[in-house]
Design an enzyme around this catalytic site. Structure first.
Site, PDB file in Angstrom:
ATOM      1  N   GLU A 255      11.676  32.432   3.789  1.00 27.50           N
ATOM      2  CA  GLU A 255      12.672  33.429   4.318  1.00 27.50           C
ATOM      3  C   GLU A 255      12.435  34.258   5.680  1.00 27.50           C
ATOM      4  O   GLU A 255      12.895  35.501   5.588  1.00 27.50           O
ATOM      5  CB  GLU A 255      13.306  34.282   3.211  1.00 27.50           C
TER       6      GLU A 255
HETATM    7  C1  LIG Z   1       7.254  27.187  -1.371  1.00 33.62           C
HETATM    8  C2  LIG Z   1       7.994  27.141   0.062  1.00 33.62           C
HETATM    9  C3  LIG Z   1       9.288  27.200   0.000  1.00 33.62           C
HETATM   10  C4  LIG Z   1      10.244  27.128   0.870  1.00 33.62           C
HETATM   11  N1  LIG Z   1      11.498  26.964   0.984  1.00 33.62           N
HETATM   12  C5  LIG Z   1      12.191  26.662   2.039  1.00 33.62           C
HETATM   13  C6  LIG Z   1      13.705  26.188   2.063  1.00 33.62           C
HETATM   14  O1  LIG Z   1      14.211  26.280   0.735  1.00 33.62           O
HETATM   15  N2  LIG Z   1      14.392  25.960   3.203  1.00 33.62           N
HETATM   16  C7  LIG Z   1      13.453  26.022   4.436  1.00 33.62           C
HETATM   17  O2  LIG Z   1      14.374  25.767   5.326  1.00 33.62           O
HETATM   18  N3  LIG Z   1      12.393  26.210   4.599  1.00 33.62           N
HETATM   19  C8  LIG Z   1      11.501  26.372   3.328  1.00 33.62           C
HETATM   20  N4  LIG Z   1      10.269  27.165   3.522  1.00 33.62           N
HETATM   21  C9  LIG Z   1       9.768  27.220   4.678  1.00 33.62           C
HETATM   22  C10 LIG Z   1       9.308  28.621   5.196  1.00 33.62           C
HETATM   23  O3  LIG Z   1      10.477  29.217   5.283  1.00 33.62           O
HETATM   24  C11 LIG Z   1       8.407  28.712   6.326  1.00 33.62           C
HETATM   25  O4  LIG Z   1       7.230  28.240   5.987  1.00 33.62           O
HETATM   26  C12 LIG Z   1       8.354  29.965   7.129  1.00 33.62           C
HETATM   27  O5  LIG Z   1       9.623  30.185   7.616  1.00 33.62           O
HETATM   28  C13 LIG Z   1       7.339  30.150   8.079  1.00 33.62           C
HETATM   29  O6  LIG Z   1       7.419  28.939   9.090  1.00 33.62           O
HETATM   30  P1  LIG Z   1       5.617  27.899   9.265  1.00 33.62           P
HETATM   31  O7  LIG Z   1       5.402  27.832   7.823  1.00 33.62           O
HETATM   32  O8  LIG Z   1       6.162  27.087  10.183  1.00 33.62           O
HETATM   33  O9  LIG Z   1       4.973  29.110   9.757  1.00 33.62           O
HETATM   34  P2  LIG Z   1       4.696  29.523  11.535  1.00 33.62           P
HETATM   35  O10 LIG Z   1       6.186  29.616  11.872  1.00 33.62           O
HETATM   36  O11 LIG Z   1       3.877  28.696  12.172  1.00 33.62           O
HETATM   37  O12 LIG Z   1       4.064  30.839  11.354  1.00 33.62           O
HETATM   38  C14 LIG Z   1       2.450  30.875  11.145  1.00 33.62           C
HETATM   39  C15 LIG Z   1       2.237  32.440  11.328  1.00 33.62           C
HETATM   40  O13 LIG Z   1       2.482  32.656  12.688  1.00 33.62           O
HETATM   41  C16 LIG Z   1       3.482  33.915  12.561  1.00 33.62           C
HETATM   42  N5  LIG Z   1       4.473  33.915  13.787  1.00 33.62           N
HETATM   43  C17 LIG Z   1       5.234  32.676  14.132  1.00 33.62           C
HETATM   44  N6  LIG Z   1       6.155  33.006  14.931  1.00 33.62           N
HETATM   45  C18 LIG Z   1       5.985  34.400  15.237  1.00 33.62           C
HETATM   46  C19 LIG Z   1       6.525  34.998  16.028  1.00 33.62           C
HETATM   47  N7  LIG Z   1       7.717  34.764  17.101  1.00 33.62           N
HETATM   48  N8  LIG Z   1       6.324  36.328  16.136  1.00 33.62           N
HETATM   49  C20 LIG Z   1       4.992  36.870  15.293  1.00 33.62           C
HETATM   50  N9  LIG Z   1       4.552  36.175  14.694  1.00 33.62           N
HETATM   51  C21 LIG Z   1       5.006  34.791  14.382  1.00 33.62           C
HETATM   52  C22 LIG Z   1       3.897  33.847  11.181  1.00 33.62           C
HETATM   53  O14 LIG Z   1       4.451  35.390  10.830  1.00 33.62           O
HETATM   54  C23 LIG Z   1       2.739  33.288  10.440  1.00 33.62           C
HETATM   55  O15 LIG Z   1       2.099  34.271   9.945  1.00 33.62           O
HETATM   56  C24 LIG Z   1       9.543  26.945   2.372  1.00 33.62           C
HETATM   57  C25 LIG Z   1       8.046  27.150   2.309  1.00 33.62           C
HETATM   58  C26 LIG Z   1       7.496  27.208   1.255  1.00 33.62           C
HETATM   59  C27 LIG Z   1       5.918  27.405   1.437  1.00 33.62           C
END
Ligand SMILES: Cc1cc2nc3c(=O)[nH]c(=O)nc-3n(C[C@H](O)[C@H](O)[C@H](O)COP(=O)(O)OP(=O)(O)OC[C@H]3O[C@@H](n4cnc5c(N)ncnc54)[C@H](O)[C@@H]3O)c2cc1C
Length: 566
Positions: free
Chosen positions: A433
């Site tokens: 989220e």
């Molecule tokens: C168990 C689980 C359930 C989920 N359920 C859903 C769901 O129902 N629907 C859905 O759509 N998604 C879902 N997600 C996805 C989840 O919302 C994302 O994993 C999350 O938003 C982070 O995206 P990412 O994994 O690509 O990480 P990244 O975006 O790659 O982030 C990696 C790191 O970089 C940091 N970062 C990235 N961009 C920035 C920025 N601009 N400024 C500062 N820091 C930054 C982040 O804080 C993090 O620490 C789920 C994930 C999991 C693991």
């Protein structure tokens, strides 16, 4: 699992968070004290009796993908049937769509109990509620008739399909395609990490999917939102053939094992647009605000359950000698350092609960208050509190669950105790989220930008003008408020710079620590609650004051590349 819903604490937090102001709006005639008590009692009975017993078995069994369908852990489908039959999904939905029209904050309090008892189960209703919220405001009459009412009754469930492998925090990178097909669309692409993307607890699933039209501009402006049912629905509401979509796999995760996290494949699936082309992200944010608050509540729910378990263990486990009792071997509950841990768990859990409820009350007021001025003020309050409620409370969830493991000593590291599961389950909440880093950016960027920082300043003014009698609380609280004021000024004047972005998480922590202390201070109406507020002031507010200095140190050292060679 011996979870006992903390009804007295929940009632107290509702009061501290401003529940009475909500009743004064006259918008919730059904929400008198008797109804609120009856709802909480019934929720306690359901969560303790039905959901909590499935928490450990669900963790152990997990979910399975079999013959292209997700099968949830034993007992989950039946628990969901009882959840639906109990009328829980419709508590806060509008009566015109079959809802009970009760305040959102009451539904949130019920969700806290659900999350304490079984966080994996709770995710399903959280996502459905987001879909309800969205379709209530932006669905067409037909979508409301065909889909919304089924979501409100809980017969069908909802999902949020945002994430793709290349598009996580940065949703501008979404690639899923939507092609026009007469009045409707064909959706093609792959989504990852979709919570309850498939399951066997309801006969249909309403997916809300972000996708891009062929002629759409790049970036966020080109993203639209589509309603994509798992099973096609006829104009008469009858279920037809399966839509062209399927779960490809389910993830193996650190925690929330009983919540299916699916890779979803859309293969030219039937979809209907929600809102206008290009409005996708703005509409999704409507769902996300509610979902972010719910995720904050997950932090509280798990923290509460972890605290209860640690307390139970501490009363039984005998080890060491207590300076307070003459027993040769005391219950560890009587050891000052263990008591410190239990107090920290309790204080942080109660502070986070009050913050989440206050956020929900602001959201309720923003929608239902009689006059426009109150609605506008409440909207600003909701805006500033949402990132704090999400990030601060989920960090509290992890921290409290971790302390819970510590209270158990070696037994905490052993799965049978159950303390470890809370820690594993809690760990996702700061990630999904919008990661807590993204929440901090939101607070420091968009939220401080609203009317030149008015949302933060109004909150700080209200905190400062609250009468608190206890000097041991009021002095550190006012120092912390002063630190917030200084930090807010600095953050506003440096908004958008690398220095402010680097300080955002610290700023959010300072604000969360202080708002939490204010909530406990406001609620210190008895000796035990005063002791808790004093403890919080000494242990949390005092160190928080220094955070204002670290905020101003800036980002320069973060770029010292030689620290990270290669
Ligand atoms: C168990 C689980 C359930 C989920 N359920 C859903 C769901 O129902 N629907 C859905 O759509 N998604 C879902 N997600 C996805 C989840 O919302 C994302 O994993 C999350 O938003 C982070 O995206 P990412 O994994 O690509 O990480 P990244 O975006 O790659 O982030 C990696 C790191 O970089 C940091 N970062 C990235 N961009 C920035 C920025 N601009 N400024 C500062 N820091 C930054 C982040 O804080 C993090 O620490 C789920 C994930 C999991 C693991």
């Amino acid at each position: 699992m011996t979870y006992r819903a903390p009804i007295a604490d929940i009632q107290h937090a509702l009061k501290v968070a401003g529940f009475d102001a909500l009743l004064e709006t006259g918008a919730f005639e059904g929400a008198d004290a008797e109804t609120v008590a009856a709802v909480l009692e019934a929720a306690a009975e359901f969560t303790q009796g039905v959901l909590a017993p499935l928490n450990r078995s669900g963790d152990q069994e997990g979910v399975k993908l079999e013959n292209g369908k997700v099968r949830t852990a034993s007992g989950f489908a039946d628990a969901y049937r009882q959840y639906r039959e109990g009328g829980w999904p419709s508590l806060a939905a509008a009566p015109e769509f079959g809802g009970q029209g009760l305040p959102g904050v009451l539904a949130l309090a019920v969700m806290e109990m659900v999350d304490s008892a079984n966080m994996s189960f709770g995710l399903c209703p959280i996502l459905s509620e987001g879909a309800v919220h969205l379709l209530s405001l932006h669905g067409t009459k037909r979508q409301q008739e065909l889909y919304l009412k089924k979501l409100v009754s809980g017969e069908w469930t909802g999902t949020m399909n945002l994430t793709e492998s290349q598009a996580g925090s940065d949703l501008a990178l979404v690639r899923t395609k939507a092609e026009k097909n007469g009045e409707t669309y064909r959706i093609t692409g792959q989504k990852i990490f979709i919570t309850y993307g498939d399951h066997d607890m309801a006969e249909n699933i309403v997916h809300l999917v972000l996708a891009r039209l062929p002629d759409a501009p790049p970036g966020v402006k080109g993203i639209s939102l589509f309603l994509v049912p798992k099973i096609l629905v006829g104009d008469d509401g009858k279920l037809g053939a399966a839509n062209s979509l399927r779960p490809l796999s389910v993830e193996h995760k650190l925690g929330i094992h009983a919540s299916p996290t699916c890779v979803m494949s859309y293969e030219g699936a039937y979809g209907e647009i929600v809102g206008n082309p290009g409005d996708g992200l703005a509409l999704m944010f409507l769902m996300m605000n509610a979902a972010r608050l719910h995720v904050g509540m997950e932090g509280v729910g798990v923290a509460e359950a972890a605290t209860q378990k640690a307390l139970e263990y501490a009363r039984e486990r005998r080890q060491g000698r207590s300076p307070w009792s003459k027993d040769q071997t005391a219950a560890i509950f009587d050891l000052p350092d263990v008591r410190r841990m239990l107090m920290l768990m309790t204080a942080k859990t109660q502070a986070a609960r009050a913050i989440c409820y206050a956020t929900a009350i602001a959201a309720d007021l923003a929608e239902h208050a009689r006059n426009e001025h109150t609605r506008d003020a409440a909207r600003l309050r909701e805006e500033i509190l949402v990132p704090i409620a999400k990030a601060w409370s989920t960090d509290v969830g992890v921290e409290v669950a971790s302390i819970g493991v510590q209270v158990h000593g070696g037994a905490g590291f052993i799965e049978e105790t159950g303390a470890a599961q809370f820690y594993r389950d809690a760990r996702i909440a700061p990630i999904y989220e919008g990661t807590n880093g993204i929440q901090a950016m939101d607070l420091a960027g968009r939220k401080l930008g609203l009317e030149d920082g008015k949302a933060a300043r109004d909150l700080l003014i209200e905190m400062r003008s609250t009468a608190i009698a206890d000097k041991k609380i009021v002095a550190p609280l006012h120092d912390a408020i002063a630190a917030c004021e200084r930090a807010t000024d600095w953050m506003i004047s440096n908004r958008g710079t690398p220095d402010a972005l680097a300080a955002a998480t610290t700023y959010l922590k300072l604000m969360g620590d202080t708002v939490g202390g204010w909530m406990l201070a406001k609620g210190a109406d008895s000796e035990p609650r005063q002791a808790l507020a004093r403890f919080y002031a000494a242990q949390i507010l005092h160190p928080a004051i220094g955070l204002a200095d670290t905020i101003e140190t800036g980002a320069a050292d973060l770029q010292a590349a030689e620290i990270f060679p290669g």
